[in-house]
Design an enzyme around this catalytic site. Structure first.
Site, PDB file in Angstrom:
ATOM      1  N   GLY A  58       0.902  -1.294   0.074  1.00 40.19           N
ATOM      2  CA  GLY A  58       0.003   0.041   0.013  1.00 40.19           C
ATOM      3  C   GLY A  58       0.866   1.216   0.029  1.00 40.19           C
ATOM      4  CG  ASP A 100      -0.662  -0.282   9.636  1.00 40.28           C
ATOM      5  OD1 ASP A 100      -1.113   0.782   9.338  1.00 40.28           O
ATOM      6  OD2 ASP A 100      -0.968  -1.390   9.192  1.00 40.28           O
ATOM      7  N   GLY A 134      -4.921   0.552  10.069  1.00 37.66           N
ATOM      8  CA  GLY A 134      -4.151  -0.135  11.118  1.00 37.66           C
ATOM      9  C   GLY A 134      -4.764  -1.655  11.259  1.00 37.66           C
ATOM     10  CE1 TYR A 182      -6.690   2.849  -0.357  1.00 34.14           C
ATOM     11  CE2 TYR A 182      -9.109   3.145   0.576  1.00 34.14           C
ATOM     12  CZ  TYR A 182      -8.285   2.266  -0.013  1.00 34.14           C
ATOM     13  OH  TYR A 182      -8.376   0.817   0.036  1.00 34.14           O
TER      14      TYR A 182
END
Length: 406
Positions: free
Chosen positions: A12, A151, A195, A323
């Protein structure tokens, strides 16, 4: 001697990828301008398909521009080189072909001496699998990774690239979303933060948002009240969520203040939600790495439905900042960290030292090339840290009990 370097970003997005690419190009240009650089497009997908860009002199001259942007100019994908079935399905390798062998042959064909991977634990452990395969087959390749994850959950790395910016951007997102609290009476707002297993980003985002509240002036006489703009609950995967007790507390806030805002980690209570769905016969989708596809589960909506009735909410809003946060350009704090890591990554590569660059928590936070075999994901957020305890105390939330470890 290093003659050719390849870069790839994977997984990501995080607010560091573009800058990390720029930093690597700048450092090589500074120390070893004769080294050729290519970039595989869309991560391991480009490596398998041979899709790459050449870093030209024009790109080297303007690489500093990449620090000003989010996203990744060379593109990402979620590809696991040891998941042959998925790669065959996606048309990236033929049936019966070992993806590690295919990747190795591509690197051999391209003449790559150093591979820089910029990604999270999956990206870098995949790189470790590739490096091990190449070593077993006598192909000398140095793999040097950079830790990207909003995260902040890579073991044993103190601070992952992009996480600070993501928290800052999540707080900025919340500034506007929480402003909706008076769009109806008895409003419940759930701010869902990325997360999966780690609550660091949710906690850091809530802290950054409350720091912003500290900078504002208020006028409660006309309804502009800090209490209404505040965070009223922060829930992370590492802590038990006592729905009954929290519902009583939040209902009291709803009755007194007129609205409730929750910051919720998308992984909070995930096991409970998945178990409930599977008991009802629903199939839970998973990605190539075996992770539950959280966007198909929608934890924010699940918790909103559980809390809404109990606290007497008349309107519910669930908003996700992920996002918005992860595609941002890096802030100054992250830019400084990125520079320190990209500089060391190039230095390590030129001397043939593999590993993932990071502050090694098990070695006094020394910035070094950490051995691949020590890298893993899922580092839990420490809910006993004083700053988190102070955050919860500040909003009147009880000290949480630790949840069962994954």
């Amino acid at each position: 001697m290093v003659k050719k370097v390849a870069l790839l970003t994977a997984g990501g997005f995080a607010p560091c990828l573009s800058s990390a690419i720029g930093g690597l190009i700048q450092r090589y240009t500074e120390l070893a301008p004769e080294v050729e650089i290519i970039a595989y497009r869309h991560g391991y997908q480009g490596l398998l398909s041979g899709d790459s860009l050449v870093v030209t002199p024009e790109v080297r001259a303007k690489a500093g521009l990449l620090h000003e942007y989010g996203g990744s100019p060379i593109g990402n994908s979620r590809v696991k080189l040891t998941n042959a079935k998925d790669l065959v399905k996606r048309g990236l390798v033929a049936e019966g072909v070992d993806p590690l062998q295919a990747a190795a042959e591509r690197l051999t064909t391209d003449g790559v001496d150093v591979l820089h991977t910029i990604g999270g634990d999956d990206t870098n452990t995949t790189a470790a699998d590739l490096a091990a395969y190449l070593a077993e087959h006598d192909y000398p390749l140095t793999v040097v990774g950079l830790p990207k994850t909003i995260d902040n959950d890579v073991v044993p790395i103190r601070q992952s690239l992009g996480a600070w910016t993501a928290a800052e951007q999540g707080a900025r997102f919340a500034e506007n979303i929480v402003g909706e609290h008076n769009s109806a009476s008895r409003m419940l707002i759930v701010h869902e933060v990325m997360g999966r297993h780690c609550g660091w980003l949710t906690a850091a985002t809530a802290q950054a948002y409350r720091d912003w509240l500290d900078t504002r002036d208020w006028l409660p006489e006309i309804g502009l009240s800090r209490a209404a703009w505040d965070v009223h609950g922060v829930y992370v995967p590492e802590a038990v969520i006592d729905l009954d007790a929290e519902s009583v507390r939040l209902k009291s806030i709803m009755d007194e203040v007129g609205n409730v805002t929750i910051f919720l980690s998308e992984g909070a209570g995930l096991d409970t939600i998945v178990a409930e769905l599977e008991r009802s016969g629903e199939e839970v989708e998973r990605d190539p790495f075996g992770h539950v596809k959280i966007d198909t589960i929608n934890p924010g909506a699940w918790f909103a439905s559980k809390f809404a009735e109990r606290i007497g909410a008349e309107k519910v809003m669930v908003q996700k900042s992920g996002y918005f946060s992860r595609s941002a350009a890096a802030n100054q704090r992250d830019l400084d960290l990125i520079k320190s890591m990209t500089d060391l990554a190039v230095d390590s590569a030129l001397r043939g030292e593999p590993g993932v660059i990071g502050q090694d928590e098990e070695r006094g936070d020394e910035l070094r090339a950490i051995e691949f075999e020590r890298i893993k994901g899922g580092k839990p957020f420490d809910i006993t840290q004083p700053w988190f305890a102070d955050l919860l105390a500040g909003i009147g939330q009880a000290t949480p009990q630790p949840a069962a470890a994954h």
